[in-house]
Design an enzyme around this catalytic site. Structure first.
Site, mmCIF file in Angstrom:
data_model
loop_
_atom_site.group_PDB
_atom_site.id
_atom_site.type_symbol
_atom_site.label_atom_id
_atom_site.label_comp_id
_atom_site.label_asym_id
_atom_site.label_seq_id
_atom_site.Cartn_x
_atom_site.Cartn_y
_atom_site.Cartn_z
ATOM 1 N N GLY A 134 -14.135 -0.876 4.546
ATOM 2 C CA GLY A 134 -14.074 -1.970 4.987
ATOM 3 C C GLY A 134 -13.775 -2.349 3.584
ATOM 4 C CE1 TYR A 135 -10.163 0.477 0.268
ATOM 5 C CE2 TYR A 135 -9.746 0.923 2.499
ATOM 6 C CZ TYR A 135 -9.888 1.293 2.044
ATOM 7 O OH TYR A 135 -10.038 2.317 1.669
ATOM 8 C CG LEU A 136 -15.248 -6.099 -0.131
ATOM 9 C CD1 LEU A 136 -17.127 -5.802 -0.171
ATOM 10 C CD2 LEU A 136 -16.430 -6.860 1.213
ATOM 11 C CG MET A 175 -8.148 -6.539 4.539
ATOM 12 S SD MET A 175 -7.647 -6.423 2.659
ATOM 13 C CE MET A 175 -8.447 -6.567 2.357
#
EC number: 3.6.1.25
Lengths: 157, 157
Positions: free
Chosen positions: B30-32, B83
């Site tokens: 997952g993108y932060l 995401m």
């Protein structure tokens, strides 16, 4: 990755003249991972947030810092419970070197530590600390921030 | 910090023979943070957890990976909502190069992407991809994992 080469000294009395031109920042930090040879911490410096990994020990340590956002900081902060510290950092120049004087708050009061970074170990060893620098504690595990955050001020601090 | 030099190709059909000796891992990521020139993601690979920062774009990217623990992963995972992606990665050797074939799950199905890393751009450019490699998508922003996680499979994917 950057190699962090630094020396660290206790300070007994604030160097009032040097601090007149210092930049002052409040720092709040907590440790998330503490392994024998590695630590991961989060730090709030004003309105900036960082996640930092440090590897190794002593004069040179490998360091990598990642800018994070406030949401990430807030999500991770609870995990640092019992391993936190706060300090006021004054940054100033002296004889061509950038010095950082950390004045610890809370249970670590009245601990004050002076740090300087160098570009090589040779340069680090050749450097003469200013008069207000007291006992050198470079490489002394008791004065690592991760240790201070966990166990508090050493008896002789 | 490491420089990541890689080439990337779409794959239409699984290379059955090559996959017989592959190591298979399920990856969840997952993108932060997604900025123009930087991304921060978390990844679960089996029972291992990582936080990774990538900077730059194209053939070479600067990458730093930090091992984190499951608690940190769990605390950050909610922030990656919208995401995320999951894929099965097969890693195998071919003519002295380590290849990674990612088979995407969920909405990205039936996307399959082959990646190989190199130690220099010269080596990357000199390399001949295997027959089962289709359209090269190195540097194609639509096939960056961060983009796939956010907007899904490109129309021609």
């Amino acid at each position: 990755m950057a190699i962090e080469i630094e020396r660290k000294f206790l300070v007994e009395e604030l160097p009032v003249i040097e601090l007149q031109n210092a930049v002052l920042e409040e720092i709040q930090q907590g440790y998330l991972i503490r392994e024998a040879d590695r630590e991961v911490r989060i730090r709030r410096k004003g309105e900036l947030f960082f996640l930092t990994e440090k590897k190794g020990a002593g004069l040179s340590r490998e360091e990598h810092e990642i800018s994070i956002n406030e949401q990430m900081f807030d999500a991770l902060w609870p995990l640092s419970k019992g391993m936190r510290l706060e300090k006021a950092r004054s940054t100033f120049m002296l004889d061509g070197y950038q010095l950082e004087l950390d004045v610890y708050h809370g249970e670590l009061k009245p601990l004050m530590v002076l740090e300087t970074e160098f570009t090589s170990e040779e340069e680090a060893l050749a450097w003469s600390p200013p008069e207000f620098a007291g006992l050198e504690v470079t490489g002394d595990k008791r004065y690592k921030n991760a240790q201070l955050a966990k166990t508090g001020k050493p008896d002789n601090g």
